[in-house]
Design an enzyme around this catalytic site. Structure first.
Site, PDB file in Angstrom:
ATOM      1  N   LYS A 161      -2.348 -11.634  -9.359  1.00 16.67           N
ATOM      2  CA  LYS A 161      -3.636 -12.218  -8.966  1.00 16.67           C
ATOM      3  C   LYS A 161      -4.792 -11.374  -9.479  1.00 16.67           C
ATOM      4  O   LYS A 161      -4.618 -10.200  -9.802  1.00 16.67           O
ATOM      5  CB  LYS A 161      -3.700 -12.353  -7.449  1.00 16.67           C
ATOM      6  CG  LYS A 161      -3.756 -11.029  -6.716  1.00 16.67           C
ATOM      7  CD  LYS A 161      -4.159 -11.196  -5.257  1.00 16.67           C
ATOM      8  CE  LYS A 161      -4.246  -9.817  -4.625  1.00 16.67           C
ATOM      9  NZ  LYS A 161      -4.848  -9.748  -3.339  1.00 16.67           N
ATOM     10  N   LYS A 172      -9.660  -6.585  -7.135  1.00 12.39           N
ATOM     11  CA  LYS A 172     -10.740  -5.629  -7.376  1.00 12.39           C
ATOM     12  C   LYS A 172     -10.199  -4.363  -8.035  1.00 12.39           C
ATOM     13  O   LYS A 172     -10.879  -3.735  -8.828  1.00 12.39           O
ATOM     14  CB  LYS A 172     -11.415  -5.247  -6.052  1.00 12.39           C
ATOM     15  CG  LYS A 172     -12.215  -6.360  -5.405  1.00 12.39           C
ATOM     16  CD  LYS A 172     -13.134  -5.793  -4.309  1.00 12.39           C
ATOM     17  CE  LYS A 172     -13.466  -6.853  -3.266  1.00 12.39           C
ATOM     18  NZ  LYS A 172     -12.830  -6.615  -1.961  1.00 12.39           N
ATOM     19  N   LYS A 194       0.830  -1.215   0.000  1.00 16.80           N
ATOM     20  CA  LYS A 194       0.000   0.000   0.000  1.00 16.80           C
ATOM     21  C   LYS A 194       0.867   1.269   0.000  1.00 16.80           C
ATOM     22  O   LYS A 194       0.532   2.255  -0.646  1.00 16.80           O
ATOM     23  CB  LYS A 194      -0.944   0.016   1.212  1.00 16.80           C
ATOM     24  CG  LYS A 194      -2.138  -0.912   1.071  1.00 16.80           C
ATOM     25  CD  LYS A 194      -3.086  -0.395   0.006  1.00 16.80           C
ATOM     26  CE  LYS A 194      -4.356  -1.185  -0.192  1.00 16.80           C
ATOM     27  NZ  LYS A 194      -4.287  -2.600  -0.331  1.00 16.80           N
TER      28      LYS A 194
HETATM   29  P1  TYM Z   1     -10.485  -8.811   0.376  1.00 21.54           P
HETATM   30  O1  TYM Z   1     -11.722  -8.000   0.468  1.00 21.54           O
HETATM   31  O2  TYM Z   1      -9.315  -8.260  -0.359  1.00 21.54           O
HETATM   32  O3  TYM Z   1     -10.794 -10.195  -0.280  1.00 21.54           O
HETATM   33  C1  TYM Z   1     -11.832 -11.015   0.213  1.00 21.54           C
HETATM   34  C2  TYM Z   1     -11.474 -12.470   0.113  1.00 21.54           C
HETATM   35  O4  TYM Z   1     -11.202 -12.842  -1.231  1.00 21.54           O
HETATM   36  C3  TYM Z   1      -9.941 -13.494  -1.291  1.00 21.54           C
HETATM   37  N1  TYM Z   1      -9.292 -13.166  -2.569  1.00 21.54           N
HETATM   38  C4  TYM Z   1      -8.757 -14.081  -3.383  1.00 21.54           C
HETATM   39  N2  TYM Z   1      -8.652 -15.420  -3.280  1.00 21.54           N
HETATM   40  C5  TYM Z   1      -8.067 -16.069  -4.302  1.00 21.54           C
HETATM   41  N3  TYM Z   1      -7.590 -15.459  -5.408  1.00 21.54           N
HETATM   42  C6  TYM Z   1      -7.672 -14.115  -5.559  1.00 21.54           C
HETATM   43  N4  TYM Z   1      -7.221 -13.530  -6.665  1.00 21.54           N
HETATM   44  C7  TYM Z   1      -8.266 -13.362  -4.504  1.00 21.54           C
HETATM   45  N5  TYM Z   1      -8.509 -12.040  -4.307  1.00 21.54           N
HETATM   46  C8  TYM Z   1      -9.136 -11.939  -3.115  1.00 21.54           C
HETATM   47  C9  TYM Z   1      -9.152 -12.944  -0.116  1.00 21.54           C
HETATM   48  O5  TYM Z   1      -8.110 -13.833   0.248  1.00 21.54           O
HETATM   49  C10 TYM Z   1     -10.216 -12.833   0.939  1.00 21.54           C
HETATM   50  O6  TYM Z   1     -10.439 -14.080   1.563  1.00 21.54           O
HETATM   51  N6  TYM Z   1      -8.363  -8.323   4.853  1.00 21.54           N
HETATM   52  C11 TYM Z   1      -9.433  -8.991   4.135  1.00 21.54           C
HETATM   53  C12 TYM Z   1     -10.818  -8.701   4.698  1.00 21.54           C
HETATM   54  C13 TYM Z   1     -10.957  -9.012   6.147  1.00 21.54           C
HETATM   55  C14 TYM Z   1     -11.006 -10.313   6.729  1.00 21.54           C
HETATM   56  C15 TYM Z   1     -11.142 -10.096   8.143  1.00 21.54           C
HETATM   57  C16 TYM Z   1     -10.935 -11.603   6.210  1.00 21.54           C
HETATM   58  C17 TYM Z   1     -11.058  -8.098   7.147  1.00 21.54           C
HETATM   59  N7  TYM Z   1     -11.177  -8.763   8.340  1.00 21.54           N
HETATM   60  C18 TYM Z   1     -11.235 -11.168   9.011  1.00 21.54           C
HETATM   61  C19 TYM Z   1     -11.009 -12.688   7.098  1.00 21.54           C
HETATM   62  C20 TYM Z   1     -11.159 -12.447   8.492  1.00 21.54           C
HETATM   63  C21 TYM Z   1      -9.403  -8.513   2.701  1.00 21.54           C
HETATM   64  O7  TYM Z   1      -8.909  -7.455   2.403  1.00 21.54           O
HETATM   65  O8  TYM Z   1     -10.046  -9.293   1.841  1.00 21.54           O
END
Ligand code: TYM
Length: 332
Positions: free
Chosen positions: A197, A200, A114
């Site tokens: 990867k 979003k 970031k």
């Molecule tokens: P976020 O919002 O970036 O993504 C949500 C979930 O999607 C998975 N993910 C992927 N898995 C496989 N391949 C990809 N290309 C890919 N892109 C995204 C992420 O691994 C995630 O599981 N920090 C977290 C949100 C969060 C969270 C938590 C998760 C906040 N508190 C507590 C679990 C427990 C995040 O930014 O996810």
């Protein structure tokens, strides 16, 4: 998975969900909901570290919520809530931050990333992101956290904070939460642009809300290479990525078919992409069709989140009562 386990996971409200979110997280949510006590939330506080646009936040939360429900999370079975409806998480995050070291937070890969991407907005919320995430998980003392591979390091930190808390206070209170994907490796769904990867904000995603036509177009434009030059040669990254996505959406026989064609230098990437597009559509179309209906039903969305918030708050209150006591905060 047995029903003594507690499952928690969340997704940030920063846009629409793509295949990475689906195969890394959401599909596992729906599969786990009947086998454990599950909490699935929308991480709107977390989204503020990168997208502080008040005009878009509510709509983004609504998107993710509709997508959770459209993918098959049953609010009668699992608790679905919005992070900011349970502000207890902010208190737990504050308490945990007293035992989180600035050095370890600065070393987190997502923080370094970031800093590179938004050098003009290196806010304290970004630095403390993993503490808030640990608070999300430990608020319900979750044992299993279904996430994609990119969240592995955050989970390591969560375990570190839990262990440290237990050691400092001489208790066995917080569990060591593990990332989970049905006993298999955590998933990383690549983009169609040749490297990295699916994300979003990378502009390389196939979204659960995409039309069939949009999916076909995106897949047909996927980066490949000039084709294998000799039998059984290793795949280049762009081609390997296409096969990786295929492994998530296609039948094993389809993958075997195209792998063999590749190994014999007989592969036609056009055919591979056509098949991949149809297999993606098979996964996405039924979800997409439900999203619009659910998204327009404000009354239902209100009921789901109100009920979810209440259940989540009950669980959060119990944890905070314990944590305050363990840390020596007592009421007169
Ligand atoms: P976020 O919002 O970036 O993504 C949500 C979930 O999607 C998975 N993910 C992927 N898995 C496989 N391949 C990809 N290309 C890919 N892109 C995204 C992420 O691994 C995630 O599981 N920090 C977290 C949100 C969060 C969270 C938590 C998760 C906040 N508190 C507590 C679990 C427990 C995040 O930014 O996810």
């Amino acid at each position: 998975m047995d029903n003594k386990n507690i499952v928690l996971s969340g997704i940030r409200s920063t846009g629409q969900l793509h295949l990475g979110n689906y195969f890394g997280a959401l599909r596992n949510f729906t599969r786990m909901q009947h086998d454990a006590r599950c909490f699935f939330f929308i991480a709107d506080y977390h989204s503020l570290t990168t997208h502080p646009d008040p005009g878009q936040l509510h709509g983004n939360v609504k998107n993710i919520l509709s997508e959770y429900l459209a993918a098959g999370i049953d609010p009668e079975v699992a608790t679905i809530y919005i992070q900011s409806d349970v502000p207890q998480v902010a208190e737990l995050s504050l308490l945990l931050s007293m035992h989180a070291y600035v050095g370890e937070l600065e070393r987190t890969a997502s923080f370094k990333d970031k800093i590179r991407k938004q050098p003009d907005n290196v806010n304290a919320g970004l630095l403390c992101y993993p503490v808030l995430m640990a608070a999300d998980i430990l608020l319900h003392r979750a044992t299993h956290v279904p996430v994609g591979k990119d969240q592995e390091q955050h989970l390591e930190l969560t375990r570190q904070f839990a262990r440290r808390f237990n050691n400092i206070y001489g208790v066995n209170y917080f569990p060591e939460s593990v990332p989970y994907n049905f006993g298999q490796e955590l998933v990383k769904i690549p983009g169609l642009d040749g490297n990295g990867k699916m994300g979003k904000s990378e502009g390389n995603g196939i979204y659960l809300s995409d039309s069939d036509e949009a999916i076909r177009k995106k897949v047909m434009r996927a980066v490949t290479d000039a084709g294998p030059q000799a039998p059984d040669s290793p795949m280049s990254e762009p081609v390997r990525n296409i096969f990786t996505i295929m492994k998530a959406v296609s039948e094993p026989s389809t993958i075997d078919f195209f792998t063999e064609k590749y190994n014999k230098c007989e592969i036609r990437y056009g055919d591979l992409k056509k098949q991949l597009a149809e297999d993606i559509i098979r996964t996405v179309a039924p979800i997409r069709e439900r999203i619009a209906d659910i998204r327009s039903n404000d009354k239902y969305l209100h009921e789901v989140t109100a009920e979810g918030a209440e259940r989540a708050r009950r669980s959060a209150d119990a944890t905070l009562r314990d944590v305050r006591e363990i840390m020596g905060i007592h009421r007169f």
